[in-house]
Structures are given as C-alpha cells and as structure tokens.
Design an enzyme around this catalytic site. Structure first.
Site, mmCIF file in Angstrom:
data_model
loop_
_atom_site.group_PDB
_atom_site.id
_atom_site.type_symbol
_atom_site.label_atom_id
_atom_site.label_comp_id
_atom_site.label_asym_id
_atom_site.label_seq_id
_atom_site.Cartn_x
_atom_site.Cartn_y
_atom_site.Cartn_z
ATOM 1 C CG HIS A 235 -2.057 -0.990 1.125
ATOM 2 N ND1 HIS A 235 -3.249 -0.744 0.482
ATOM 3 C CD2 HIS A 235 -2.145 -2.260 1.593
ATOM 4 C CE1 HIS A 235 -4.041 -1.820 0.565
ATOM 5 N NE2 HIS A 235 -3.390 -2.766 1.234
ATOM 6 C CG ASP B 95 -3.270 -3.674 4.730
ATOM 7 O OD1 ASP B 95 -2.315 -2.912 5.016
ATOM 8 O OD2 ASP B 95 -4.232 -3.337 4.038
ATOM 9 C CD GLU B 96 -5.781 -5.696 1.250
ATOM 10 O OE1 GLU B 96 -6.878 -6.191 0.983
ATOM 11 O OE2 GLU B 96 -5.552 -4.474 1.145
ATOM 12 C CB VAL B 97 2.617 -7.242 1.218
ATOM 13 C CG1 VAL B 97 3.676 -6.508 0.415
ATOM 14 C CG2 VAL B 97 2.349 -6.513 2.517
ATOM 15 C CD GLU C 9 -2.923 -8.980 5.980
ATOM 16 O OE1 GLU C 9 -3.162 -8.318 7.016
ATOM 17 O OE2 GLU C 9 -3.583 -8.838 4.930
#
Ligand code: TNX
Length: 486
Positions: free
Chosen positions: A234, A297-299, A330
């Site tokens: 992000h 988050d969300e890597v 995460e």
C-alpha cells in the site's frame, strides 16, 4: 423508561421515580478547579448551553445554588479509567467518575437522556446510571488516504465517536492513492503525493499542527488517536515521491484506482530502511499516545521472509521511539514482541497464527469485515460502498461476540473492537456518515456492553430514537429496515 434510549446500553440504568430535573436559567455547572476537570466542565456547559440556547455558567463551588449540574472525580466506583455514575434528582444532576475521560462518558449519557421540551427548557428524568465499558479499546479506523477528509470532518467524526463512547480514532494516513501527513524528514511525500485520491480528486494532507489539533480535539473528548502509515505494501504514494524506493530508481506513476496489493517496498534497496526509519520516527514524535500502527496488510507480491524482515525492522523503529506496535492481521505470521496488537479483519483467515501470536503475548483487536467494516454495502441497493465481505446490515454489525470470534484465541487476549471505514467510494462527510450510521452505534454497543445485556430488538428500539439527533446535527444516515423509525 420510554424516553431514555442510551447507546451503548449501560451496566445499570434505573428510574428513581418522581419529578424530573429541569434545566433553567438558574442552573449552574460546578466542577473542581483542576485544569483537566475544568476542560470537561467547559465541554459539558457548552453542550448544555447549545441545547438550551442559553449559556450555562461554570463555577468551582455550588454556593447554595438551587439547580446544579455537578462533575466530581472519585475513587468510589468500579476500576477502570472510564467507569462513571449519573444520578439525577429534581434539584441536581451528579456526574462522577474516576478520571476526566470517565466524566466525558457521564456527560454523554446525560446528553442522551435529556429531553428538549421547547423554549429553552431541558428536562432529565430522575434516574441513576452506574456504568463501565467491557473493552478498553473501542475504536473507528478511518481511511483518509483513498479520499481526504478535512480537520473539520474529523472533528465531526470525533464528536460521533464520543457520543457512542468510543475511545480510539485510528487514522489510515497513507495508501497507494495519497500521503496525508506532512513529515519533516521527508517533505516530498506531501509535496508530490498528497494531491491525488481515488478517481483523481484533489486530495489533501494534515500539517503537523493540524494533526496536533485533531489529537487535542480528540483527547478533550476522551478519544486517543492512533496514526497508521501502511507498509510494506500500500505504498505507491511513497514510491511515487521517492524513486530511490523502486528497483529502477524511477518514481512510480500516481495511482487513482482501487486495486490493492500491487505496490511494495524492497528490503534489498539501501534507501528502504532509511525511509522507514525517518517516517516512523517522525510519526512517533508526533504521537502522544502509546501506539503507532504500521499497516502490514495485503502485500501480495513479496515473499514471506522479506515481509517478515521489513515488519520486524519497522516494529523495532517504533519501539525505539517509545511506542507499541499495532498492525493488520498479516503481521501475526511474523515474530511479534509481547504487547503488540494484531488487528483481525479477514474472517476467512487461518486462526493458527492468531493463536500463536496470542501465546507469544500479542493482543488481538477485532475488526471482522463482515461485521465491522462500515464501508460494506448494507444490501444490494446501497449506492455507495464495496461488497467483498458481503452485505452488512445493522443486525450483522450488532449480533457478534468478540471473545469467541477466533477459535483458540483466549478471551483475555482480545483487547477490544474497532469498526473500520475504507473510503474508495466515499468522497465527503455526508457519504461517510451515511455508512457509519446507524452501524457505528451497533459496533459501539458490542464493544461497551456485556454480552448478557445485549439484545438486538432492545437495541433497535433505542437506536430508533437516535435518528432525530443525527438529523439535528446534520449527519446523513441510513434508515435500516430492521428498525421501526419514529
Ligand atoms: C481491505 S482491510 C483493505 C483495504 C481496502 C478495504 C476495502 C485491510 C487491512 N485492507 O486496503 O481499502 O479492504 O474494504
């Protein structure tokens, strides 16, 4: 008590019968002269003044006044910073608490039980409230990166948090689409990457002075601010400003779409750790509170080893700056120091890393998307919002139990509950509150009220009375069909 619709539902609220208290031109507000108490007293007097349309004087002694609202700090209450008591008799209103933050909770309860009977006359039914929260962490996370929200917008949101006795404002300050806080060590972040947002809108950012203003405004209402810089994914706003963070050395293009998971830092680039050290040291220095949120988050394009190293490095920078670490769920798959807070969001996640993290002394903050993500559509007809976690109606936000949400994570490891509102589709305060209300009130009750005292029908009957308040303040809201609105 038909006219009393307190949310979150207090531990004890009983009618003591007889005549109500009537706030008249003779009513004064009395508080001891310690500075933090005077601040709460002024807030309360200001509130009563606005409701009645006539100023209410703050004094340090009662001096035989016939009609008094009294704020008192006392230890004669259950433990916890936020325990409070409200006792209303025909002659006086006594608000007591262990701390100024507890007094703010008492003032809010008072506000919720006041009736305006017209011509500047306010009445409060004779009653007694004894109350304290179930969880110490009751928050809202707001994404100011996908769309920017002004200081004034955030003050409105803080007012709403205080009204529902929420005590944490988590600011998601950075994402692919924009960088929203000026950091002295890295001026290009806001010079280059603050002027964008989803769909190409104007963006914006907070100066250090503005962030301090938000923090102070929140603190006066018993709300602490937890700032987030989201890494190591992000990060397109960062790589757009600093080409040294990309393998080619070239800055990435600006991004105004709503995909997630594509941007990343690189641990093998020499500039990366310097960057992380600068930004988290600056952010920690601007944060009076205990916690800094590192994202995490969300890597989706990084191997686990590199992810773990970067999370470990950032966490050490935050700790060296004297703060505790919060991260999205995460980070539970990386080695964590005791006291780290892991924010649960994806209800399909494997419970094992949370169980291990809890065993290692981490705490879990509950933000299950299918309950507490207030950017989810209410139903298929909702114009705004996303639906990746399903539709979230009012009852969904209410009917869930934080302590047993993740199998194997003990109840003592749950530090609290946080609603979240991501703003890919929400461009202004009105759109924002149309998603928050009424669901924020539901999540607030989940966080404050003991499970045995929670009942959806009872909540629905109370929340029905709150629409008039939202209208008066000018907040847009959603008339859920699960409530019989008056
Ligand atoms: C997931 S939840 C995200 C955000 C999105 C959000 C939209 C989480 C930690 N990350 O990047 O904005 O979904 O609901």
């Amino acid at each position: 008590m038909p006219d009393v619709a307190v949310i979150p539902r207090p531990v004890l609220l009983e009618s003591t019968g007889g005549e109500p208290f009537v706030l008249t031109a003779a009513t004064i507000l009395v508080v001891d002269s310690a500075p933090e108490l005077v601040a709460v007293g002024v807030l309360a007097a200001d509130l009563l003044g606005r409701l009645s349309g006539r100023p209410v004087e703050v004094r340090y002694t009662e001096g035989g006044a016939p009609s008094v609202v009294r704020l008192t700090v006392t230890d004669d209450l259950p433990a916890g910073d936020e325990a409070y008591r409200v006792v209303v008799t025909p002659q006086r209103v006594d608000l007591s608490a262990r701390t100024p933050a507890g007094l703010v909770r008492a003032v809010v309860t008072l506000r919720q039980v006041i009736s305006d009977i017209g011509e500047g006359t306010l009445t409060v039914p004779a009653l007694r409230v004894e109350d304290h929260p179930r969880y110490a962490w009751r928050g809202l996370s707001i994404d100011v990166a996908r769309h920017f929200f002004t200081v004034s917008d955030l003050k409105s949101v803080i007012g709403l948090l205080a009204h529902y006795k929420l005590n944490v404002l988590h600011l998601h300050l950075t994402d692919d689409q924009g960088w929203r806080v000026h950091l002295p060590s890295r001026p290009l972040l806001t010079r280059v990457s603050a002027g964008t947002s989803v769909g190409g809108g104007p963006g914006g950012f907070y100066s250090p002075a503005q962030l301090a203003e938000i923090i102070d405004h929140a603190a006066a209402r018993g709300v602490r601010v937890i700032p987030e810089i989201d890494v190591p994914g992000h990060v397109n706003a960062a790589t757009h400003a600093y080409g040294e963070l990309t393998p080619s050395g070239e800055p990435t293009d600006e991004y105004t779409g709503i995909e997630v998971g594509f941007s990343r830092l690189h641990d093998d680039l020499p500039a990366t750790r310097e960057f992380l050290k600068d930004v988290f040291t600056d952010l920690a220095a601007m944060t009076p509170g205990e916690y800094v949120h590192i994202g995490g988050d969300e890597v989706l394009t990084m191997d686990h080893d590199e992810y773990s190293r970067l999370v470990g490095f950032v966490s050490s920078v935050v700790r060296d700056a004297g703060k505790k670490v919060v991260g999205w769920q995460e980070i539970a798959s990386t080695p964590l120091e005791p006291g780290t807070v892991v924010q649960y969001w994806d209800i399909n996640a494997d419970p094992a890393p949370f169980v291990a993290a809890a065993q290692a002394g981490a705490q879990v903050l509950m933000s299950p998307a299918s309950k507490a993500y207030l950017d989810m559509k209410y139903d298929a007809g909702t114009a705004l919002g996303l639906e990746w976690a399903g539709h979230v109606e009012l009852r969904d936000s209410y009917d869930w139990e934080p302590s047993s949400l993740i199998p194997g994570v003990p109840a003592e490891s749950v530090v609290g509950v946080e609603a979240a509102v991501f703003t890919e589709t929400l461009t202004d305060l009105s759109e924002l509150t149309s998603m928050l209300l009424p669901r924020l009130a539901a999540v607030a009750e989940v966080a404050w009220t003991a499970p045995e005292d929670r009942d959806f029908d009872d909540f629905a009957a109370r929340v029905a009375q709150h629409g008039a308040f939202w209208d008066r303040v000018g907040f847009s809201w959603y008339a859920s069909p699960q409530v019989t609105w008056p």
